[in-house]
Scaffold this active site. Structure first.
Site, PDB file in Angstrom:
ATOM      1  N   HIS A 100       0.847  -1.195   0.000  1.00 40.33           N
ATOM      2  CA  HIS A 100       0.000   0.000   0.000  1.00 40.33           C
ATOM      3  C   HIS A 100       0.884   1.247   0.000  1.00 40.33           C
ATOM      4  O   HIS A 100       1.978   1.246   0.581  1.00 40.33           O
ATOM      5  CB  HIS A 100      -0.908  -0.002   1.229  1.00 40.33           C
ATOM      6  CG  HIS A 100      -1.924   1.095   1.192  1.00 40.33           C
ATOM      7  ND1 HIS A 100      -1.622   2.383   1.570  1.00 40.33           N
ATOM      8  CD2 HIS A 100      -3.212   1.112   0.785  1.00 40.33           C
ATOM      9  CE1 HIS A 100      -2.696   3.135   1.394  1.00 40.33           C
ATOM     10  NE2 HIS A 100      -3.675   2.390   0.932  1.00 40.33           N
ATOM     11  N   GLU A 172      -4.157   2.276  -6.934  1.00 34.93           N
ATOM     12  CA  GLU A 172      -4.549   3.295  -5.966  1.00 34.93           C
ATOM     13  C   GLU A 172      -3.618   4.493  -6.111  1.00 34.93           C
ATOM     14  O   GLU A 172      -2.545   4.522  -5.482  1.00 34.93           O
ATOM     15  CB  GLU A 172      -4.430   2.733  -4.548  1.00 34.93           C
ATOM     16  CG  GLU A 172      -5.236   1.467  -4.343  1.00 34.93           C
ATOM     17  CD  GLU A 172      -5.569   1.250  -2.889  1.00 34.93           C
ATOM     18  OE1 GLU A 172      -6.754   1.082  -2.593  1.00 34.93           O
ATOM     19  OE2 GLU A 172      -4.650   1.289  -2.049  1.00 34.93           O
ATOM     20  N   GLY A 178      -7.165   8.967   0.806  1.00 32.08           N
ATOM     21  CA  GLY A 178      -7.224   9.602   2.122  1.00 32.08           C
ATOM     22  C   GLY A 178      -7.844  10.993   2.125  1.00 32.08           C
ATOM     23  O   GLY A 178      -8.315  11.500   1.098  1.00 32.08           O
ATOM     24  N   SER A 218     -10.442   7.244  -2.385  1.00 29.13           N
ATOM     25  CA  SER A 218     -11.633   8.083  -2.225  1.00 29.13           C
ATOM     26  C   SER A 218     -12.867   7.518  -2.928  1.00 29.13           C
ATOM     27  O   SER A 218     -13.666   8.266  -3.499  1.00 29.13           O
ATOM     28  CB  SER A 218     -11.351   9.515  -2.693  1.00 29.13           C
ATOM     29  OG  SER A 218     -10.398  10.128  -1.835  1.00 29.13           O
TER      30      SER A 218
END
Ligand code: PGA
Length: 272
Positions: A100, A172, A178, A218
């Site tokens: 990640h 991502e 975030g 998001s």
């Protein structure tokens, strides 16, 4: 899981470093009682290490799989603070998230460690969900695709032939994730997913079509349906929005509806 019975759409959530044990148990209890993904939809939740065991116990036998947010690549040893694949499997995880962007940016994760971890997870018989994504500066410079494909290649090259069906990827973009993140548009996501799919097929031929590529960053109830409608977007990997179980259940319902409306579904059905 055989190829024919594999889900064709996915919706999963990582809780990141949130939730007490009581909150996790409450969430998992609701999921166990109410999550009814349609045929062809795979679901998973990824709690922190300490919550894998209670959440997996509650969700055992349910259609929702449980994952871990990271692992160490060695099976055991003097690695203070680390957790092995065997340990997360023992706690009930069947999937492990790797690479990640928060781990890459804040904890020194590299393409090399991502490859080691991918190998370890697959060797243990679990599913590896490898995250890739470019920072804003790379997109502004116009080399986002090159950046992401380099990350993807590092993961793909770590996968033995007999474990290809246990690799998943999540695109991502760092700028989308975030608080303050801007979700990728369906077009931006679709273009990158198409490029990643191309990389997979170049590497593996037809088998490259079988790797799910999820979008994360998001995702909300407001943009989930249009993202899922995009060709090459096989699912959603959701952070904040799905920390509320009611929203996650609604995302599961929306994603269930999206299954069957896709060419992918027809293709996989035809091979079953
Ligand atoms: P977000 O996180 O949905 O809160 O932006 C996504 C992710 O990091 O996977």
């Amino acid at each position: 899981m055989s190829r024919a019975s594999r889900p064709v759409r996915w919706v999963g959530t990582s809780w990141k470093m949130t939730k007490s044990r009581a909150e996790a148990v409450a969430y998992a209890t609701v999921l166990r009682d109410r999550a009814r993904p349609g045929p062809g939809l795979g679901c998973f939740v990824v709690p922190s290490f300490t919550l894998i065991d209670p959440v997996a116990s509650l969700l055992h036998g349910s259609p929702v799989a449980v994952g871990a947010q990271d692992v160490h690549w060695e099976p055991s040893g003097a690695f203070t603070g680390e957790v092995s694949v065997g340990m997360v499997a023992d706690a009930g995880a069947t999937l492990v998230e790797i690479g990640h962007s928060e781990r890459r940016a804040l904890f020194g994760e590299t393409d090399e460690t991502v490859a080691w971890k991918t190998r370890a997870v697959l060797a243990a018989g679990l599913t590896a969900l490898v995250c890739v994504g470019e920072p804003a500066v790379r997109r502004e410079r116009g080399d986002a695709v090159e950046f992401v494909l380099r990350q993807a290649r590092a993961a793909i090259s770590a996968v033995p032939e007999d474990a290809r069906h246990r690799l998943m990827l999540a695109y991502e973009p760092v700028w989308a994730i975030g608080e303050g993140g801007q979700p990728a548009t369906p077009e931006q996501a679709g273009q990158m997913h198409r490029a990643i799919r191309g990389e997979l097929v170049d590497a593996w031929g037809d088998a490259g079509h079988g790797v799910p590529i999820l979008y994360g960053g998001s995702v909300t109830l407001g943009n989930a349906v249009e993202l899922l409608a995009e060709p090459f977007v096989d699912g959603l990997f959701v952070g904040r929005a799905a920390w509320d179980v009611d929203i996650y259940l609604q995302l599961i319902a929306a994603a269930s509806d999206s299954v069957g409306e896709t060419a992918d579904f027809c293709r996989l059905e035809a091979t079953s």
